[in-house]
Design a protein around this motif. Structure first.
Motif, mmCIF file in Angstrom:
data_model
loop_
_atom_site.group_PDB
_atom_site.id
_atom_site.type_symbol
_atom_site.label_atom_id
_atom_site.label_comp_id
_atom_site.label_asym_id
_atom_site.label_seq_id
_atom_site.Cartn_x
_atom_site.Cartn_y
_atom_site.Cartn_z
ATOM 1 N N PRO A 48 8.454 21.994 11.858
ATOM 2 C CA PRO A 48 7.796 23.030 11.056
ATOM 3 C C PRO A 48 8.332 24.408 11.443
ATOM 4 O O PRO A 48 8.910 24.567 12.524
ATOM 5 N N PRO A 49 8.163 25.421 10.574
ATOM 6 C CA PRO A 49 8.633 26.766 10.894
ATOM 7 C C PRO A 49 8.095 27.211 12.253
ATOM 8 O O PRO A 49 6.908 27.044 12.535
ATOM 9 N N THR A 50 8.999 27.729 13.079
ATOM 10 C CA THR A 50 8.641 28.090 14.447
ATOM 11 C C THR A 50 8.988 29.545 14.704
ATOM 12 O O THR A 50 10.132 29.960 14.509
ATOM 13 N N VAL A 51 8.025 30.295 15.161
ATOM 14 C CA VAL A 51 8.236 31.720 15.399
ATOM 15 C C VAL A 51 9.106 31.925 16.648
ATOM 16 O O VAL A 51 9.043 31.126 17.593
ATOM 17 N N PRO A 125 -0.737 36.042 8.899
ATOM 18 C CA PRO A 125 -1.169 34.761 9.470
ATOM 19 C C PRO A 125 -1.111 34.791 11.010
ATOM 20 O O PRO A 125 -0.262 35.462 11.603
ATOM 21 N N LYS A 126 -2.003 34.059 11.620
ATOM 22 C CA LYS A 126 -2.163 33.989 13.077
ATOM 23 C C LYS A 126 -0.818 33.805 13.798
ATOM 24 O O LYS A 126 -0.018 32.942 13.435
ATOM 25 N N GLY A 127 -0.574 34.652 14.775
ATOM 26 C CA GLY A 127 0.638 34.528 15.580
ATOM 27 C C GLY A 127 1.771 35.427 15.108
ATOM 28 O O GLY A 127 2.721 35.660 15.859
ATOM 29 N N ASP C 90 -8.020 37.540 2.485
ATOM 30 C CA ASP C 90 -8.413 36.573 3.516
ATOM 31 C C ASP C 90 -7.245 35.615 3.798
ATOM 32 O O ASP C 90 -6.769 34.936 2.892
ATOM 33 N N VAL C 91 -6.821 35.584 5.061
ATOM 34 C CA VAL C 91 -5.702 34.715 5.436
ATOM 35 C C VAL C 91 -6.000 33.252 5.080
ATOM 36 O O VAL C 91 -5.099 32.491 4.732
ATOM 37 N N ASP C 92 -7.256 32.888 5.114
ATOM 38 C CA ASP C 92 -7.619 31.506 4.802
ATOM 39 C C ASP C 92 -7.415 31.152 3.325
ATOM 40 O O ASP C 92 -7.548 29.990 2.944
ATOM 41 N N HIS C 93 -7.096 32.139 2.496
ATOM 42 C CA HIS C 93 -6.838 31.864 1.075
ATOM 43 C C HIS C 93 -5.376 31.527 0.777
ATOM 44 O O HIS C 93 -5.040 31.197 -0.362
ATOM 45 N N PHE C 94 -4.528 31.630 1.791
ATOM 46 C CA PHE C 94 -3.085 31.491 1.545
ATOM 47 C C PHE C 94 -2.725 30.124 0.958
ATOM 48 O O PHE C 94 -2.007 30.035 -0.046
ATOM 49 N N ALA C 95 -3.209 29.065 1.585
ATOM 50 C CA ALA C 95 -2.835 27.711 1.140
ATOM 51 C C ALA C 95 -3.321 27.463 -0.290
ATOM 52 O O ALA C 95 -2.576 26.945 -1.137
ATOM 53 N N THR C 119 3.460 38.278 0.653
ATOM 54 C CA THR C 119 2.001 38.169 0.671
ATOM 55 C C THR C 119 1.469 38.831 1.932
ATOM 56 O O THR C 119 1.912 38.498 3.036
ATOM 57 N N VAL C 120 0.567 39.784 1.753
ATOM 58 C CA VAL C 120 -0.099 40.384 2.908
ATOM 59 C C VAL C 120 -1.604 40.452 2.663
ATOM 60 O O VAL C 120 -2.066 40.281 1.537
#
Lengths: 139, 139, 139
Positions: A48-51, A125-127, C90-95, C119-120
């Protein structure tokens, strides 16, 4: 460039598949748009995509590399970039980002004026600590 | 415009030095991009960038002046602006910003359609209430 | 397109009057810019702007319809879009947004590469979950 320019997707080999029906970059005529890039390492099949790492420095340098790969895929370079939008998550990262930015672009051997830029502070997104997109106009 | 248009930096005399390797504005061919502007007063040598005042009105009007100075440096005017991005820090500022916006552009004597616009609410460095950038296409 | 292209406002019949002196979209030469669109239903005279519904799905689909109406008013289509900026709250809306995005664009019969996208996550006025703007280059 023909009268009726086609819009072509720019997908460097280093890039992961976009998570939706969009392109990492597109070019049409002399306009090239780079989609929002983050600090993901070059894609490895099945992973998966890895930072690139947890620090602003690691992510910023990888993000620059990812933007540059798309520019080059479209026949452009940093010299063609008119505008960069920098999205940070923390106002306290501004000074450090500028240091990294200045060092990086000092080393790129720009022949023309540096691009315009807007920096704002948003959620990511987180991270992820930084996201950058770019608009280029080819000569 | 020659076949191979050069990208030139737009640096009005009123502007402070950018805090990093970017341009306040750039023009290449008929495309002009204004970097994110805030409400800093005209630069005074030896003095750090100083915001026009603490109110939304003061900062918005100064920001407009700063965008306009860059447009004019590049041979453009408000009539050439296609898009303005307005970044506010507080949703409650939207109505007041629109009032200031309408009055200001009502006085600018626009000959063509007003620009498109997007307004979103983000974080900005302490003390700043508004940031604006602009994309112009010259006729 | 004449030598001196005019900038024209794009105002589909479905759209409410902008709350300030800006255009829902503008076209000049082969460049078309769509202002930030949200999930407002087609305008009804005498009724204030009304959002399509409280869910991300309802608002996203209506926002797409609103962007598309402006593109078409300017003689463009989704195929001409180079860049879409998606603002979520809301980041949780991304998917979920990506699912809706993929299904929608899968049905649009795109003939060219999909647009680039950023997307931000930002603040939006109360009740709004998504805002989208778009830059198009006509062929």
């Amino acid at each position: 460039m023909t009268d009726k320019a086609a819009k072509t997707a720019l997908t460097p080999a280093t890039h992961t598949t976009p998570p939706a029906k969009f392109s990492h970059g597109v070019r049409k005529g002399n306009i090239l748009q780079v989609a929002g890039q983050v600090g993901f390492l070059p894609a490895v099949e099945g992973r998966p995509p890895t930072v690139a790492g947890p620090t602003l420095r690691e992510q910023t340098l990888q993000t620059f590399a990812n933007v540059k790969a798309i520019l080059e895929e479209g026949g452009a370079s940093w010299d063609d970039v008119m505008m960069m939008r920098v999205y940070l998550t923390d106002v306290d990262h501004f000074a450090e980002m500028n240091e990294i930015y200045n060092t990086y672009f000092g080393e790129q051997g720009l022949k023309e004026a540096p691009a315009a830029r807007t920096t704002v502070y948003v959620g990511l997104p987180k991270g992820l600590l930084i996201e950058i997109d770019a608009l280029a106009v080819l000569g």
